[in-house]
Motif scaffolding. Sequence first.
Motif, PDB file in Angstrom:
ATOM      1  N   VAL A   1       0.890  -1.240  -0.155  1.00 37.25           N
ATOM      2  CA  VAL A   1       0.019   0.039   0.057  1.00 37.25           C
ATOM      3  C   VAL A   1       0.940   1.160   0.043  1.00 37.25           C
ATOM      4  CG1 VAL A   1      -1.881   1.247   1.252  1.00 37.25           C
ATOM      5  CG2 VAL A   1      -1.793  -1.201   1.425  1.00 37.25           C
ATOM      6  N   PRO A   2       1.118   1.856  -1.294  1.00 34.49           N
ATOM      7  CA  PRO A   2       2.000   2.970  -1.198  1.00 34.49           C
ATOM      8  C   PRO A   2       1.875   4.290  -0.539  1.00 34.49           C
ATOM      9  CG  PRO A   2       1.207   2.781  -3.480  1.00 34.49           C
ATOM     10  CD  PRO A   2       0.475   1.567  -2.639  1.00 34.49           C
ATOM     11  N   GLU A   3       0.507   4.498  -0.118  1.00 38.00           N
ATOM     12  CA  GLU A   3       0.020   5.603   0.579  1.00 38.00           C
ATOM     13  C   GLU A   3      -1.038   5.292   1.425  1.00 38.00           C
ATOM     14  OE1 GLU A   3      -1.077  10.083  -0.797  1.00 38.00           O
ATOM     15  OE2 GLU A   3      -0.783   8.856  -2.353  1.00 38.00           O
ATOM     16  N   THR A   4      -0.703   5.128   2.627  1.00 37.46           N
ATOM     17  CA  THR A   4      -1.727   4.524   3.456  1.00 37.46           C
ATOM     18  C   THR A   4      -2.700   5.801   3.925  1.00 37.46           C
ATOM     19  OG1 THR A   4      -0.253   2.891   4.384  1.00 37.46           O
ATOM     20  CG2 THR A   4      -2.034   3.654   5.862  1.00 37.46           C
ATOM     21  N   PRO A   5      -3.882   5.660   3.751  1.00 38.60           N
ATOM     22  CA  PRO A   5      -4.935   6.966   4.084  1.00 38.60           C
ATOM     23  C   PRO A   5      -4.936   7.207   5.405  1.00 38.60           C
ATOM     24  CG  PRO A   5      -5.844   5.172   2.548  1.00 38.60           C
ATOM     25  CD  PRO A   5      -4.636   4.666   3.148  1.00 38.60           C
ATOM     26  N   GLU A   6      -5.175   8.467   5.871  1.00 43.68           N
ATOM     27  CA  GLU A   6      -5.331   8.657   7.277  1.00 43.68           C
ATOM     28  C   GLU A   6      -6.429   8.202   7.861  1.00 43.68           C
ATOM     29  OE1 GLU A   6      -5.305  13.007   9.389  1.00 43.68           O
ATOM     30  OE2 GLU A   6      -4.265  13.008   7.219  1.00 43.68           O
ATOM     31  N   GLY A   7      -6.419   7.599   8.902  1.00 39.39           N
ATOM     32  CA  GLY A   7      -7.488   6.656   9.488  1.00 39.39           C
ATOM     33  C   GLY A   7      -7.551   5.508   9.471  1.00 39.39           C
ATOM     34  N   LEU A   8      -6.630   4.816   8.611  1.00 41.49           N
ATOM     35  CA  LEU A   8      -6.455   3.353   8.670  1.00 41.49           C
ATOM     36  C   LEU A   8      -5.711   2.840   9.826  1.00 41.49           C
ATOM     37  CD1 LEU A   8      -7.414   1.398   6.431  1.00 41.49           C
ATOM     38  CD2 LEU A   8      -5.023   1.180   5.884  1.00 41.49           C
ATOM     39  N   ASP A   9      -6.482   2.510  10.846  1.00 38.44           N
ATOM     40  CA  ASP A   9      -5.744   1.845  12.221  1.00 38.44           C
ATOM     41  C   ASP A   9      -5.218   0.579  12.018  1.00 38.44           C
ATOM     42  OD1 ASP A   9      -8.026  -0.011  12.176  1.00 38.44           O
ATOM     43  OD2 ASP A   9      -9.111   1.277  13.891  1.00 38.44           O
ATOM     44  N   ASP A  10      -4.501   0.154  12.982  1.00 34.67           N
ATOM     45  CA  ASP A  10      -3.906  -1.128  13.326  1.00 34.67           C
ATOM     46  C   ASP A  10      -4.944  -2.402  12.857  1.00 34.67           C
ATOM     47  OD1 ASP A  10      -1.773   0.588  14.204  1.00 34.67           O
ATOM     48  OD2 ASP A  10      -1.304  -0.617  16.029  1.00 34.67           O
ATOM     49  N   ASP A  11      -5.909  -2.312  13.307  1.00 33.32           N
ATOM     50  CA  ASP A  11      -6.999  -3.387  13.121  1.00 33.32           C
ATOM     51  C   ASP A  11      -7.205  -3.469  11.457  1.00 33.32           C
ATOM     52  OD1 ASP A  11      -6.993  -4.223  15.651  1.00 33.32           O
ATOM     53  OD2 ASP A  11      -8.879  -3.159  16.168  1.00 33.32           O
ATOM     54  N   ALA A  12      -7.515  -2.513  10.944  1.00 28.54           N
ATOM     55  CA  ALA A  12      -7.842  -2.279   9.735  1.00 28.54           C
ATOM     56  C   ALA A  12      -6.571  -2.837   8.641  1.00 28.54           C
ATOM     57  CB  ALA A  12      -8.323  -0.949   9.092  1.00 28.54           C
ATOM     58  N   MET A  13      -5.309  -2.495   9.000  1.00 28.42           N
ATOM     59  CA  MET A  13      -4.219  -3.033   8.393  1.00 28.42           C
ATOM     60  C   MET A  13      -4.122  -4.355   8.574  1.00 28.42           C
ATOM     61  SD  MET A  13      -1.181  -0.256   9.407  1.00 28.42           S
ATOM     62  CE  MET A  13      -1.413   1.457   8.958  1.00 28.42           C
ATOM     63  N   LEU A  14      -4.328  -5.061   9.733  1.00 31.10           N
ATOM     64  CA  LEU A  14      -4.353  -6.386   9.836  1.00 31.10           C
ATOM     65  C   LEU A  14      -5.226  -7.279   9.019  1.00 31.10           C
ATOM     66  CD1 LEU A  14      -2.957  -8.697  11.349  1.00 31.10           C
ATOM     67  CD2 LEU A  14      -4.471  -8.522  13.230  1.00 31.10           C
ATOM     68  N   THR A  15      -6.505  -6.708   8.925  1.00 38.43           N
ATOM     69  CA  THR A  15      -7.574  -7.358   8.482  1.00 38.43           C
ATOM     70  C   THR A  15      -7.516  -6.988   6.660  1.00 38.43           C
ATOM     71  OG1 THR A  15      -9.369  -6.553  10.004  1.00 38.43           O
ATOM     72  CG2 THR A  15     -10.342  -6.631   7.848  1.00 38.43           C
ATOM     73  N   LEU A  16      -6.798  -5.897   6.222  1.00 45.77           N
ATOM     74  CA  LEU A  16      -6.289  -6.192   4.954  1.00 45.77           C
ATOM     75  C   LEU A  16      -5.292  -7.145   4.584  1.00 45.77           C
ATOM     76  CD1 LEU A  16      -6.454  -2.240   3.974  1.00 45.77           C
ATOM     77  CD2 LEU A  16      -8.310  -4.008   3.509  1.00 45.77           C
ATOM     78  N   LYS A  52       0.443 -10.643  12.972  1.00 45.45           N
ATOM     79  CA  LYS A  52       0.953  -9.539  13.696  1.00 45.45           C
ATOM     80  C   LYS A  52       1.588  -8.655  12.828  1.00 45.45           C
ATOM     81  CE  LYS A  52       5.210 -12.145  14.852  1.00 45.45           C
ATOM     82  NZ  LYS A  52       6.164 -12.610  16.065  1.00 45.45           N
ATOM     83  N   GLU A  53       2.292  -7.376  13.293  1.00 46.29           N
ATOM     84  CA  GLU A  53       3.153  -6.587  12.774  1.00 46.29           C
ATOM     85  C   GLU A  53       4.484  -7.101  13.248  1.00 46.29           C
ATOM     86  OE1 GLU A  53       4.015  -1.754  12.563  1.00 46.29           O
ATOM     87  OE2 GLU A  53       2.612  -2.459  14.133  1.00 46.29           O
ATOM     88  N   LEU A  54       5.355  -6.815  12.190  1.00 41.12           N
ATOM     89  CA  LEU A  54       6.766  -7.164  12.256  1.00 41.12           C
ATOM     90  C   LEU A  54       7.701  -5.905  12.213  1.00 41.12           C
ATOM     91  CD1 LEU A  54       7.142 -10.107   9.493  1.00 41.12           C
ATOM     92  CD2 LEU A  54       6.748 -10.463  12.260  1.00 41.12           C
ATOM     93  N   PRO A  55       8.795  -5.995  13.215  1.00 42.89           N
ATOM     94  CA  PRO A  55       9.762  -4.896  13.153  1.00 42.89           C
ATOM     95  C   PRO A  55      10.626  -4.652  11.792  1.00 42.89           C
ATOM     96  CG  PRO A  55      10.665  -6.540  14.337  1.00 42.89           C
ATOM     97  CD  PRO A  55       9.244  -7.071  14.117  1.00 42.89           C
ATOM     98  N   PHE A  56      10.735  -5.928  11.161  1.00 44.84           N
ATOM     99  CA  PHE A  56      11.487  -5.858   9.784  1.00 44.84           C
ATOM    100  C   PHE A  56      11.283  -6.997   9.042  1.00 44.84           C
ATOM    101  CE2 PHE A  56      15.529  -7.237   7.996  1.00 44.84           C
ATOM    102  CZ  PHE A  56      15.589  -6.615   6.801  1.00 44.84           C
ATOM    103  N   ALA A  57      11.201  -7.038   7.924  1.00 47.68           N
ATOM    104  CA  ALA A  57      11.228  -8.084   6.873  1.00 47.68           C
ATOM    105  C   ALA A  57      11.834  -7.941   5.790  1.00 47.68           C
ATOM    106  CB  ALA A  57       9.753  -8.631   6.755  1.00 47.68           C
ATOM    107  N   GLY A  58      12.520  -9.143   5.027  1.00 47.95           N
ATOM    108  CA  GLY A  58      13.239  -8.864   3.980  1.00 47.95           C
ATOM    109  C   GLY A  58      12.705  -8.600   2.632  1.00 47.95           C
TER     110      GLY A  58
END
Length: 287
Positions: A24-39, A68-74
């Motif tokens: 997602v090259p431009e994350t819309p304002e208001g897209l929260d953590d739960d929404a990111m995980l859902t997508l 989950k969210e990762l701190p880094f990935a290759g």
Amino acid sequence: MRVPFRLVDVFAEVPFAGNQLCVVPETPEGLDDDAMLTLTREVNFSETTFVTAVREGGYDVRIFTPEKELPFAGHPTLGTAFVLAAEGRVTASVIQTCAAGEIEVEVDLEGSRGRMHQLPPEFGREVDDRALIACGAGLTPDDLVSGLPIVPVSTGIPHLMVPVRDEATLRRAERQGEACRLACEAADDAESLYLFAIRGDGDVMARMFDRWPSIGEDPATGSAAGPLGAYLAEHALAGMPGHITVAQGELVGRPSFLHVDVEPAGTSWTAFVGGGVRIVGDGAFEI
């Protein structure tokens, strides 16, 4: 809310190989953590990235798996930088800021390639219970290389380095669900078992068994290939320090090639990981 995305294959010499990524090259304002995980779960690739800011010389990114969210990935690092450079949002030489820190990335648009300078490797505590580790991969302790340590190594996220006797043994390994998770937990909560077999100087085959069943066997793992290069350099194996090509993903139908360079850095090592990148599609979520 409309959320555009790009589909990318990373560590791929041709399209529709390597490891799949949604950017997602431009994350819309208001897209929260739960929404990111859902997508991320909707796409169901091993990772989806969300670019949260772009500035001169760099960008901020968040990296999610279906768990989950990762701190880094290759491969998300190379794929995200490549997409942003291809769209003119950043230059070909750029710094990615993620939870683990700042990663230098070089993009070659004409050559369809990317290369990252990973964070300094950190070696964890050796795992003595070889039977537990072997069980997680459907193997026996005799299938592992005696005399070499089984140890987690991190350049942003830890993976357990598991040296396997030979290529034939590596090919018959099978991820064993709960046993794999327990093996990772015993290794300071490593993200995966990264099994490898040396085929000669500069030539290594690897397989990554993730602790999470939603990922299973990963086709190409840049965050483990850099640590593997440092591990090999530490033990003077496979012609390291120097260059290796890591072949991964063949057994899950996504052949991948990760090019790893390791150089001395004081009393430690510095690792560069690169490979082919192909943009293969785009679209948008409607939420």
